[in-house]
Design a protein around this motif. Structure first.
Motif, PDB file in Angstrom:
ATOM      1  N   SER A 101       0.917  -1.271  -0.103  1.00 15.10           N
ATOM      2  CA  SER A 101      -0.001   0.094  -0.030  1.00 15.10           C
ATOM      3  C   SER A 101       0.874   1.278  -0.075  1.00 15.10           C
ATOM      4  CB  SER A 101      -0.937   0.124   0.993  1.00 15.10           C
ATOM      5  OG  SER A 101      -0.225   0.069   2.349  1.00 15.10           O
ATOM      6  N   ALA A 102       2.012   1.269   0.496  1.00 12.84           N
ATOM      7  CA  ALA A 102       2.880   2.346   0.545  1.00 12.84           C
ATOM      8  C   ALA A 102       3.274   2.546  -0.973  1.00 12.84           C
ATOM      9  CB  ALA A 102       4.276   2.125   1.102  1.00 12.84           C
ATOM     10  N   PHE A 103       3.490   1.574  -1.857  1.00  6.87           N
ATOM     11  CA  PHE A 103       3.911   1.952  -3.209  1.00  6.87           C
ATOM     12  C   PHE A 103       2.765   2.114  -3.991  1.00  6.87           C
ATOM     13  CE2 PHE A 103       7.908  -0.372  -1.990  1.00  6.87           C
ATOM     14  CZ  PHE A 103       8.675   0.544  -2.409  1.00  6.87           C
ATOM     15  N   VAL A 104       1.536   1.388  -4.155  1.00 10.11           N
ATOM     16  CA  VAL A 104       0.462   1.719  -5.215  1.00 10.11           C
ATOM     17  C   VAL A 104      -0.787   1.852  -4.284  1.00 10.11           C
ATOM     18  CG1 VAL A 104       1.546   0.028  -6.655  1.00 10.11           C
ATOM     19  CG2 VAL A 104       0.246  -1.027  -4.820  1.00 10.11           C
ATOM     20  N   GLY A 105      -0.934   1.956  -3.143  1.00  8.19           N
ATOM     21  CA  GLY A 105      -2.246   2.225  -2.426  1.00  8.19           C
ATOM     22  C   GLY A 105      -2.599   3.565  -2.255  1.00  8.19           C
ATOM     23  N   LYS A 106      -3.683   4.017  -1.960  1.00  7.96           N
ATOM     24  CA  LYS A 106      -4.386   5.055  -1.703  1.00  7.96           C
ATOM     25  C   LYS A 106      -3.263   5.996  -1.112  1.00  7.96           C
ATOM     26  CE  LYS A 106      -8.983   3.615  -1.462  1.00  7.96           C
ATOM     27  NZ  LYS A 106     -10.149   3.829  -0.672  1.00  7.96           N
ATOM     28  N   GLU A 107      -2.732   5.238   0.147  1.00  5.30           N
ATOM     29  CA  GLU A 107      -1.948   6.143   1.318  1.00  5.30           C
ATOM     30  C   GLU A 107      -0.351   6.015   0.674  1.00  5.30           C
ATOM     31  OE1 GLU A 107      -2.895   4.280   4.792  1.00  5.30           O
ATOM     32  OE2 GLU A 107      -5.072   4.270   4.452  1.00  5.30           O
ATOM     33  N   LYS A 108      -0.073   6.359  -0.435  1.00  3.87           N
ATOM     34  CA  LYS A 108       1.373   6.110  -0.965  1.00  3.87           C
ATOM     35  C   LYS A 108       2.133   6.799   0.222  1.00  3.87           C
ATOM     36  CE  LYS A 108       0.376   5.749  -5.627  1.00  3.87           C
ATOM     37  NZ  LYS A 108       0.174   6.246  -7.065  1.00  3.87           N
ATOM     38  N   LYS A 109       3.100   6.144   0.703  1.00  2.00           N
ATOM     39  CA  LYS A 109       4.074   6.539   1.800  1.00  2.00           C
ATOM     40  C   LYS A 109       5.417   7.265   1.267  1.00  2.00           C
ATOM     41  CE  LYS A 109       1.649   5.433   5.231  1.00  2.00           C
ATOM     42  NZ  LYS A 109       1.009   6.471   5.919  1.00  2.00           N
ATOM     43  N   PHE A 110       5.691   6.659  -0.105  1.00  2.00           N
ATOM     44  CA  PHE A 110       7.015   7.323  -0.611  1.00  2.00           C
ATOM     45  C   PHE A 110       6.989   8.319  -1.421  1.00  2.00           C
ATOM     46  CE2 PHE A 110       7.853   2.556   0.268  1.00  2.00           C
ATOM     47  CZ  PHE A 110       8.652   2.864   1.567  1.00  2.00           C
ATOM     48  N   ASN A 111       6.215   9.406  -1.056  1.00  2.00           N
ATOM     49  CA  ASN A 111       6.039  10.358  -1.911  1.00  2.00           C
ATOM     50  C   ASN A 111       6.428  11.636  -1.486  1.00  2.00           C
ATOM     51  OD1 ASN A 111       4.100  10.846   0.191  1.00  2.00           O
ATOM     52  ND2 ASN A 111       2.281  10.773  -0.944  1.00  2.00           N
ATOM     53  N   ARG A 112       7.337  11.692  -0.076  1.00  4.25           N
ATOM     54  CA  ARG A 112       7.853  12.979   0.276  1.00  4.25           C
ATOM     55  C   ARG A 112       9.343  12.897   0.275  1.00  4.25           C
ATOM     56  NH1 ARG A 112       4.701  13.862   5.274  1.00  4.25           N
ATOM     57  NH2 ARG A 112       4.846  11.664   5.418  1.00  4.25           N
ATOM     58  N   PRO A 113      10.023  13.107  -1.009  1.00  2.00           N
ATOM     59  CA  PRO A 113      11.479  12.919  -0.895  1.00  2.00           C
ATOM     60  C   PRO A 113      12.166  14.013  -0.034  1.00  2.00           C
ATOM     61  CG  PRO A 113      10.761  13.612  -2.903  1.00  2.00           C
ATOM     62  CD  PRO A 113       9.738  13.575  -2.102  1.00  2.00           C
ATOM     63  N   ALA A 114      13.394  13.678   0.696  1.00  4.19           N
ATOM     64  CA  ALA A 114      14.038  14.364   1.700  1.00  4.19           C
ATOM     65  C   ALA A 114      15.329  14.342   1.508  1.00  4.19           C
ATOM     66  CB  ALA A 114      13.659  14.480   3.216  1.00  4.19           C
ATOM     67  N   MET A 115      16.176  15.283   1.823  1.00  7.98           N
ATOM     68  CA  MET A 115      17.707  15.115   2.127  1.00  7.98           C
ATOM     69  C   MET A 115      18.093  15.187   3.545  1.00  7.98           C
ATOM     70  SD  MET A 115      19.110  14.972  -1.035  1.00  7.98           S
ATOM     71  CE  MET A 115      20.878  15.482  -0.520  1.00  7.98           C
ATOM     72  N   VAL A 116      18.667  14.274   3.975  1.00 10.46           N
ATOM     73  CA  VAL A 116      18.811  14.057   5.558  1.00 10.46           C
ATOM     74  C   VAL A 116      20.325  14.263   5.893  1.00 10.46           C
ATOM     75  CG1 VAL A 116      18.516  12.700   7.281  1.00 10.46           C
ATOM     76  CG2 VAL A 116      17.132  12.672   5.733  1.00 10.46           C
ATOM     77  N   LEU A 117      20.912  15.063   6.805  1.00 12.80           N
ATOM     78  CA  LEU A 117      21.997  15.514   7.135  1.00 12.80           C
ATOM     79  C   LEU A 117      22.503  14.336   8.203  1.00 12.80           C
ATOM     80  CD1 LEU A 117      24.570  17.211   7.224  1.00 12.80           C
ATOM     81  CD2 LEU A 117      23.574  18.747   9.066  1.00 12.80           C
ATOM     82  N   ILE A 118      23.317  13.290   7.536  1.00  7.21           N
ATOM     83  CA  ILE A 118      23.629  12.104   8.411  1.00  7.21           C
ATOM     84  C   ILE A 118      24.973  12.452   9.408  1.00  7.21           C
ATOM     85  CG2 ILE A 118      24.600   9.767   8.176  1.00  7.21           C
ATOM     86  CD1 ILE A 118      21.619  10.242   7.453  1.00  7.21           C
ATOM     87  N   ASN A 119      25.958  13.250   8.438  1.00  9.28           N
ATOM     88  CA  ASN A 119      27.164  13.540   9.707  1.00  9.28           C
ATOM     89  C   ASN A 119      27.352  14.947   9.414  1.00  9.28           C
ATOM     90  OD1 ASN A 119      29.817  14.063   9.991  1.00  9.28           O
ATOM     91  ND2 ASN A 119      30.295  11.671   9.814  1.00  9.28           N
ATOM     92  N   ARG A 120      27.190  15.865  10.248  1.00  4.43           N
ATOM     93  CA  ARG A 120      27.372  17.232  10.211  1.00  4.43           C
ATOM     94  C   ARG A 120      28.759  17.384  10.211  1.00  4.43           C
ATOM     95  NH1 ARG A 120      23.543  20.716  11.670  1.00  4.43           N
ATOM     96  NH2 ARG A 120      22.338  19.034  12.462  1.00  4.43           N
ATOM     97  N   GLU A 121      29.760  16.852  10.849  1.00  6.34           N
ATOM     98  CA  GLU A 121      31.125  17.225  10.639  1.00  6.34           C
ATOM     99  C   GLU A 121      31.610  17.261   9.504  1.00  6.34           C
ATOM    100  OE1 GLU A 121      35.110  14.995  12.201  1.00  6.34           O
ATOM    101  OE2 GLU A 121      33.566  15.177  13.559  1.00  6.34           O
ATOM    102  N   ASN A 122      31.324  16.176   8.513  1.00  8.31           N
ATOM    103  CA  ASN A 122      31.800  15.697   7.443  1.00  8.31           C
ATOM    104  C   ASN A 122      30.600  16.252   6.022  1.00  8.31           C
ATOM    105  OD1 ASN A 122      34.062  14.823   8.144  1.00  8.31           O
ATOM    106  ND2 ASN A 122      33.052  12.676   8.384  1.00  8.31           N
ATOM    107  N   ASP A 123      29.711  16.995   6.459  1.00 12.74           N
ATOM    108  CA  ASP A 123      28.544  17.253   5.701  1.00 12.74           C
ATOM    109  C   ASP A 123      27.985  16.288   4.755  1.00 12.74           C
ATOM    110  OD1 ASP A 123      26.818  19.295   4.920  1.00 12.74           O
ATOM    111  OD2 ASP A 123      28.264  19.936   3.259  1.00 12.74           O
ATOM    112  N   LEU A 124      27.845  14.966   5.379  1.00 11.47           N
ATOM    113  CA  LEU A 124      27.274  13.843   4.591  1.00 11.47           C
ATOM    114  C   LEU A 124      25.860  13.913   4.481  1.00 11.47           C
ATOM    115  CD1 LEU A 124      28.040  11.109   3.389  1.00 11.47           C
ATOM    116  CD2 LEU A 124      27.934  10.298   5.630  1.00 11.47           C
TER     117      LEU A 124
END
Length: 189
Positions: A101-124
């Motif tokens: 349902s996350a891929f093809v249902g009414k309540e698609k979950k993978f519809n909000r892409p985001a960039m996430v800062l994983i390592n602040r020190e190395n700007d990863l």
């Protein structure tokens, strides 16, 4: 000799994705068509290659149509309720149901892409999809659930990160998934 090997490897890199895709599609088609071929031969009196895939497509579409009808909704609800009560089956069934349902249902979950800062020190940074804005249900409302698909694979990892590290991006979710799965090689339009 090094140049010939280099050209060979370059040619292999060019043809491998197409060859693998064609091979996987062929195996899936052959398996599906082979399932019903004996029945079709008995029923029609002759073999009709490719007809099995059409029948399966029709059956699945019919089930989808009936599943949306008011007649089968109680049956589906009852089946869901029954499977939700079975200890081991519940974990497998609900996980798969939610994933599909996350891929093809009414309540698609993978519809909000985001960039996430994983390592602040190395700007990863890592690209993923916001699946939950807050994790209040586990007492961590300051965290956001982010799903990170693996590159060149159909699996991924779920991270819970501080909301301040998450930066939603305005791109098409399908393009974001293609970018991630390709390992960043595909251009984002």
């Amino acid at each position: 000799m090094k140049k010939i090997i280099s050209w060979f490897l370059q040619g292999l890199l060019m043809i491998a994705p197409l060859a693998i895709t064609v091979y996987v599609l062929y195996i899936a088609f052959d398996f599906t068509d082979g399932l019903l071929q004996a029945y079709i031969r008995d029923w029609l009196g002759f073999s009709l290659p490719g007809f099995g895939i059409l029948i399966i497509f029709f059956i699945i579409t019919l089930l989808g149509m009936l599943g949306k009808s008011i007649v089968l909704r109680p049956v589906i609800h009852f089946t869901d309720h029954l499977l939700d009560r079975a200890p081991l089956v519940r974990v497998i069934y609900t996980s798969l149901r939610d994933l599909f349902s996350a891929f093809v249902g009414k309540e698609k979950k993978f519809n909000r892409p985001a960039m996430v800062l994983i390592n602040r020190e190395n700007d990863l940074w890592k690209m993923g999809f916001i699946t939950q804005e807050t994790l209040e249900q586990i007492g961590r409302q300051e965290l956001v659930a982010i799903y990170f698909p693996h590159s060149y694979n159909f699996s991924g990892e779920l991270y819970m990160v501080p909301a301040s590290n998450v930066h939603p991006i305005d791109i098409n979710p399908a393009e974001a998934m293609k970018f991630i799965v390709s390992g960043g090689i595909t251009k984002v339009d």
